[in-house]
Design an enzyme around this catalytic site. Sequence first.
Site, PDB file in Angstrom:
ATOM      1  CE  LYS A 255      -2.862   3.384   1.962  1.00  0.00           C
ATOM      2  NZ  LYS A 255      -2.548   4.490   2.391  1.00  0.00           N
ATOM      3  CG  ASP A 271      -8.090   2.980 -15.346  1.00  0.00           C
ATOM      4  OD1 ASP A 271      -8.024   2.711 -13.973  1.00  0.00           O
ATOM      5  OD2 ASP A 271      -8.422   2.159 -16.075  1.00  0.00           O
TER       6      ASP A 271
HETATM    7  C1  MEV Z   1       0.333   4.940   4.967  1.00  0.00           C
HETATM    8  O1  MEV Z   1      -0.284   5.308   3.976  1.00  0.00           O
HETATM    9  C2  MEV Z   1       1.442   3.893   4.236  1.00  0.00           C
HETATM   10  C3  MEV Z   1       2.296   2.976   5.224  1.00  0.00           C
HETATM   11  O2  MEV Z   1       1.632   2.319   6.105  1.00  0.00           O
HETATM   12  C4  MEV Z   1       3.258   2.204   4.293  1.00  0.00           C
HETATM   13  C5  MEV Z   1       4.034   1.235   5.138  1.00  0.00           C
HETATM   14  O3  MEV Z   1       3.562   0.792   6.337  1.00  0.00           O
HETATM   15  O4  MEV Z   1       5.136   0.698   4.687  1.00  0.00           O
HETATM   16  C6  MEV Z   1       3.264   3.864   6.120  1.00  0.00           C
END
Ligand code: MEV
Length: 414
Positions: A255, A271
Amino acid sequence: METSGFYKLSTEERMERIKKHAKLTDEEVKIITNGGSLSAERADKMIENVFGAIHLPMGVATNFKVNGKEYVVPMAIEEASVIAAASRAAKQTLPDGFKASADSPIMVGQILLVKIEDIEQAMKNLDINKKKILEIGGSFLKHVEIYGCGLKDFKAKTLDTDRGKMIVVNFFINVGDAQGANMVNSTLEGVAPSLEKIVNGTARLKIVSNLATERLANATTVWKKEVVGKQVIEAVLDGYEFAKTDIYRCSTHNKGIMNGIDAVAIAVGNDWRSVEAGAHTYAAMGKYEPLTKYYKNENGDLVGSIDIPLALATAGPAMSSNPTATIALKILGAHGSKELAMVIACVGLANNFAALSALGTVGIQSGHMKLHARSIASQAGAVGEEVDKVAEVLAKEKDFQIEYAQEVLERFRK
Ligand code: MEV
């Protein structure tokens, strides 16, 4: 572009520098600083039942040097810290920066064939008629051949499903600087009736696959121990092992990568859902894994890399109908979908390194909450210098309620 102390400038001063860097016209500056020029009238031509448009903050990540070229990278995102983190991690790769490469823009398009009486014969017929199928399919791409587009190949395989045997034909199509979905889908719908005759069956789904395995981008860099410190290198390596062995962590690891990738994709009008779908499915080919890799080289420096499918466009209707996206692409200065993919892969890697280095050492909350405090201060009505003054108190007191921010602001004003 001169970027030292960029964050300390006013939004107007930043725009002035970006204007000079990207040679923007006054009109383009007006469009981009008015929160985007996506009027309801224009938006109405893009989707259905339009009544307005939503704006996102757009900033630039600095310090990105990719294959020797410097980039100012526009990112559109509502989350604080992502741009600062990408810029910081990129700075720590200098003077060498990142090395990146990208595959030719080949997309996979699928036709599902059902109700086939003789599957074995149908597979043979597909093979015997290969040249003819490629010719027919290719005829739907004639108008874009000048952009390097064309039907390259196809492969058929049988599927054993709960509804009996089916055949899927995967077509490989070079889509040039487009994202490719429209081009692929039109070609598939065009060639499908011929396939039905060849296999003596029914063509059901005719659709692009978002698992763009033929369109990978790779980025790699070295974070030197003299620059980032041994402790950070150990922290990143531990965090990487955690993601490799624990799927709950791996989800968040990826993420963080997509924070950067999506933000650039959105800024340049792409997209991002197709990019998200492709990235996570690619990560799950085998078992779900981190999209980045890290190791320590013989000097004790950290080598980081990313491999990710990136179906991105620098041309096409979605982009050209959104003037802000066109200007953002001009600021980025990527010429073609491959160059765009290379830069975006670097941003994903930078964001991941930044997250792992902070999470494994000081944590992310103090920095994050400082930025959050500025947003609360401004929501409470603080303007100009008041914003930082109020934010400082909120962060110190660890109280981020609007009511408290209003109280602090009133105190300052008195
Ligand atoms: C937050 O948007 C993204 C993080 O959680 C990514 C990660 O934990 O590696 C900080």
